[in-house]
Structures are given as C-alpha cells and as structure tokens.
Design an enzyme around this catalytic site. Structure first.
Site, mmCIF file in Angstrom:
data_model
loop_
_atom_site.group_PDB
_atom_site.id
_atom_site.type_symbol
_atom_site.label_atom_id
_atom_site.label_comp_id
_atom_site.label_asym_id
_atom_site.label_seq_id
_atom_site.Cartn_x
_atom_site.Cartn_y
_atom_site.Cartn_z
ATOM 1 N N GLU A 175 35.200 45.470 33.127
ATOM 2 C CA GLU A 175 35.571 44.188 32.531
ATOM 3 C C GLU A 175 34.407 43.414 31.909
ATOM 4 O OE1 GLU A 175 37.765 41.913 35.405
ATOM 5 O OE2 GLU A 175 39.469 43.271 35.346
ATOM 6 N N GLU A 363 43.171 48.771 37.643
ATOM 7 C CA GLU A 363 43.352 47.690 38.619
ATOM 8 C C GLU A 363 44.666 46.975 38.362
ATOM 9 O OE1 GLU A 363 40.270 44.724 38.957
ATOM 10 O OE2 GLU A 363 38.678 46.223 38.957
HETATM 11 C C1 GAL Z 1 39.028 41.956 38.549
HETATM 12 C C2 GAL Z 1 37.742 42.523 39.097
HETATM 13 C C3 GAL Z 1 37.817 42.899 40.545
HETATM 14 C C4 GAL Z 1 38.658 41.968 41.390
HETATM 15 C C5 GAL Z 1 39.967 41.616 40.704
HETATM 16 C C6 GAL Z 1 40.824 40.589 41.422
HETATM 17 O O1 GAL Z 1 38.740 41.103 37.479
HETATM 18 O O2 GAL Z 1 37.363 43.665 38.377
HETATM 19 O O3 GAL Z 1 36.513 43.056 41.020
HETATM 20 O O4 GAL Z 1 37.947 40.908 41.824
HETATM 21 O O5 GAL Z 1 39.725 41.143 39.415
HETATM 22 O O6 GAL Z 1 40.441 39.299 41.132
#
Ligand code: GAL
Length: 453
Positions: A175, A363
């Site tokens: 990201e 994710e």
């Molecule tokens: C993403 C990040 C993760 C985690 C997730 C939930 O932006 O890559 O490390 O924190 O959000 O907030």
C-alpha cells in the site's frame, strides 16, 4: 419459504481448484523482539515513542511476540487448514542500518519461519516492505531521498538471494498510497512528516522502487510469482451534482489509480489531480520507463467504500470523504462502512486495465469488539463480514475477473498502527498479557470452509 439471507452456500472449491486461500500479516504488527540481537530501530519503533501519536501510547515492542511464537502460530494455521501465509520482512532486522552490514540473526529468523511453513505444508508469501523503514534511512530523508532506489535495490537483492530458493511468491510494497499519504503527507503514521514537499517526492520514489523491486526479484528468483499490493476503496459521489462527481473522480485518481497506472506505463493521473503536476520536478530522464514493471499479480486490498463530496476547504484535492459515522450505515471499529460490493467493484476496476494479470485479494477483514466468555470468542459480525465479502468475490469471478486468491486480514489480533491494540482484526484472539491464542467463531468457520478443499 424465503431463503435465509444469512445462509452461505458457497464452498471453497467453487472459487477454483488452484485458488489461493490464506491469511496476511506484517512484521511490525506481530513480531515484537524490537531490539533482539543486532536489530535496530525502524521508523515505527521511533514513531511509537512520540507522545500522542498512537492510541493509549501503545507500541510494537512485543506485539504478539511472533518472533518467539512463530511455531505455535504456524501450527495453528495448519490446524485451521490455512495453506498460504503472507508475512513481511523487517528491513531493519535483516540490514540494521538499512544498507551495508547484514544480520545473520535476522536471516536465521526468517529462515526458521520459512522452513517451518514449508514443513507444515504452508506456502510463504513474502512482502518486502510493509512500512517499517530502517530509522537510519529515515535520518537521510527516507522515501523523500532518491537514494532510496539504491538502498531498496540492495535490500531486495539480499532478500531474493537469501530466501528466493524457497520463497516463490513475492510482493514488493504494501500500500504505497497509505505509507506515503499517512506517513509523508498527513503525518499520522511513521515517520510523521507532513505536507506536499514530503509527499510528492515520496510518491515518485515509491513508484520507482515498486518497479525496481519487481525487476530485482525477477532477476534473482527462479520461477518467481511477483506482485505488489494496493489499498483501494470503491468511490461514489455524494450527489449527482457535477462538482461532487468531479470530486469523486479526483479521489479515485488519488486513492485507487496513483500507483498502478505508472507501473502499467500510463503515467501519473495528473490530468485529474492538478496538484500532482509538481511531481515532474522529481522525474528524471528515463524515469517514465523505469517505473514500468509487468507484475504477475496485483494485490488488491479492500475494506470499505468512500462517499466523496466537493469541498472548497480541502487543499489540493478540493474533495472530502463523507464520514461513514455521519451516514447512518453499519461500520466496523475503524469507523469504516461495511459495504461488501466494494470488493467486487474494485476487482472489476483493476481487472479492466490492459496489462493487469492475476488479481489476488491480499487483504480484507474487519475489526469489531471481541469478548472472551468461557474461553470462547463469539464474533458474528466478523463472520458475516467475511461471508458477505466472499460472495462478492465470487460474483466478480462470475462476471469474468481473474481473481485468483483471497487472504484474510488478519490471522491473530495485532498492533493496528495508530490505533494500537484497540481494533482487533484477527481470526484468532490474542490475550496480549499472556499471549494466549483463542480461535474465534469466524476462525472456526473459515477453517471449516477450507476443509472442503
Ligand atoms: C491495511 C494495512 C494493514 C492493516 C490493515 C487494517 O491498510 O496494510 O497493515 O493494518 O490495513 O487496517
């Protein structure tokens, strides 16, 4: 009788025989052991010591102590039928000063993790950079210093040569929009820098490193499957007024297009964001080619959608996000709207680019309040979030997108950056005092769902 809306009829196999199911994590959020052996500080070790930056003064010094608990956690993954584990490498654990001397202790730790995964039949998916820049490099300007290209190349090459014989699935950056935006523009994440003079060079150098990292991995890892990950949210205008629609377009360019388009050879979306034009002063001859890399897959990370409104007061973008908490919609503990169609929309948006190969959801997940009762954690909201998103993912496949995997954020509860340990995202509950793990109802469901594979 009306079909029960909560019924979940899909099987893991419906998503395809080779579909990759997994869980995602990041070094700083789980490892702890912040100063073990010769490890030096990362920008997150430093940032968490600053007053008022992190919820309740929390930090990642111990986190879930994955450094010492990795076997127990990987065993648990195996018991839960999870076959793919995404984790990141801590640059400052491997090369404490960021460049130069390497740490044999750091290498030994990741070798143990990788080998134990393989021994348990779990495939490692490794992210090179998940936000924890060595502090020594930040002291020289970090992402704002163009030398980061050489620093990053040295790091990527070292990781490829150390682990590439066993690790085939790689992600270059996690990201870039978030670590440049929150870290170098808003100052709410490490290293806490604010303003365009930090943000703009950081964007260009991250875009260059994204491609440099891809090429470095390609040249040193045989049969590598190389991706990089992007944060994204489906964006809709607050109204049908032209001003709001244009504001939504600008937000989409910033939040969803900024880093993928240069990698595809399309350049930065400066037509949509005038303020971004100043990036040209950081672009050197030949950079337009150097930022291109043909990734095998794009990691799409979706949590919510955003509603965008014109805002005269917002500098540069003239657009603002209408808070979910002001919209009377269901939200998670992060105050993010629960909006499952966003995942399908974003898969489609990325799939529509010519040049994007596979898409993997690297994710997706949710934070809700969890309570332990008789050694059990009942988390129906997280479970229904998960199921609703899987339905939308399947829909994207049916509509023709090349989505090849899904990784839940995250395996165990962990350190959630500026929000500390308050929002729990895990399929597995962690008692941070005792480090005891309890599989939540959502985790049990996911394990059972994967059993059908
Ligand atoms: C993403 C990040 C993760 C985690 C997730 C939930 O932006 O890559 O490390 O924190 O959000 O907030």
């Amino acid at each position: 009788m009306k079909k029960n809306e909560n019924e979940f009829a899909l099987k893991a196999d419906d998503f395809g025989e080779d579909f990759k199911w997994g869980v995602s994590t990041a070094a700083y959020q789980i490892e702890g052991a912040y100063d073990k052996h010769d490890k030096k500080a990362s920008i997150w070790d430093t940032f968490t010591t600053k007053k008022g930056k992190i919820y309740s003064g929390h930090h990642g010094k111990i986190a879930t102590d994955f450094y010492h608990n990795y076997q127990q956690d990987i065993d648990l993954m195996q018991r839960m039928n999870i076959k793919n584990f995404r984790f990141s490498l801590s640059w400052a654990r491997l090369i404490p000063d960021g460049v130069g001397k390497k740490s044999s202790h750091g290498v030994a730790f990741y070798n143990k993790v990788i080998n134990y995964c393989l021994q348990c039949g779990i495939t490692p998916w490794v992210t090179l950079y998940h936000w924890d820049l060595p502090q020594k490099l930040q002291d020289k300007g970090g992402w704002t210093n163009r030398s980061i290209i050489q620093w990053f190349q040295e790091y990527a090459e070292f990781c490829a040569l150390q682990f590439g014989d066993r690790v085939k699935n790689w992600m270059v950056l996690n990201e870039p929009m978030v670590f440049t935006g929150a870290g170098y523009f808003l100052g709410v994440h490490a290293p806490g820098k604010k303003g365009m003079r930090h943000f703009i060079p950081a964007i260009h150098h991250a875009t260059l490193c994204q491609a440099v990292g891809g090429r470095t991995l390609r040249s040193h890892v045989k049969n590598a499957y190389i991706g990089t990950t992007f944060s994204c949210s489906y964006i809709q205008a607050f109204s049908t007024h032209k001003k709001d629609i244009l504001a939504a377009n600008r937000a989409n360019a910033l939040l969803n297009r900024l880093f993928i388009e240069p990698a595809l050879g399309l350049g930065y979306p400066t037509e949509d964001i005038a303020a971004l034009k100043r990036i040209t002063s950081y672009i050197m001859p030949g950079d337009d080619k150097k930022v291109i890399f043909n990734f095998d897959f794009i990691g799409v990370q979706v949590y919510t959608r955003e509603i965008v409104k014109y805002s005269w007061w917002t500098p540069y973008l003239k657009a603002k996000l209408v808070k979910a908490t002001d919209r009377n919609v269901a939200t998670t503990l992060m105050d993010w709207e629960v909006y499952p169609p966003s995942i399908c929309k974003m898969i489609e948006q990325f799939n529509a680019y010519k040049g994007v190969g596979d898409i993997i959801i690297t994710e997706n997940g949710s934070a809700f309040t969890d309570r332990v009762l008789n050694e059990k954690v009942y988390d129906p909201k997280r479970l229904s979030y998960l199921q609703a998103h899987l339905k939308q993912l399947r829909k994207a496949q049916i509509l023709g997108s090349q989505v090849k995997g899904y990784f839940v954020w995250t395996f165990t509860d962990n350190f959630e950056w500026a929000e500390g340990y308050y929002p729990r995202f895990g399929l597995v509950y962690v008692d941070f005092k005792t480090q005891k793990r309890i599989i939540k109802t959502s985790g049990k469901w996911f394990a059972n769902f994967l059993k059908s594979k």
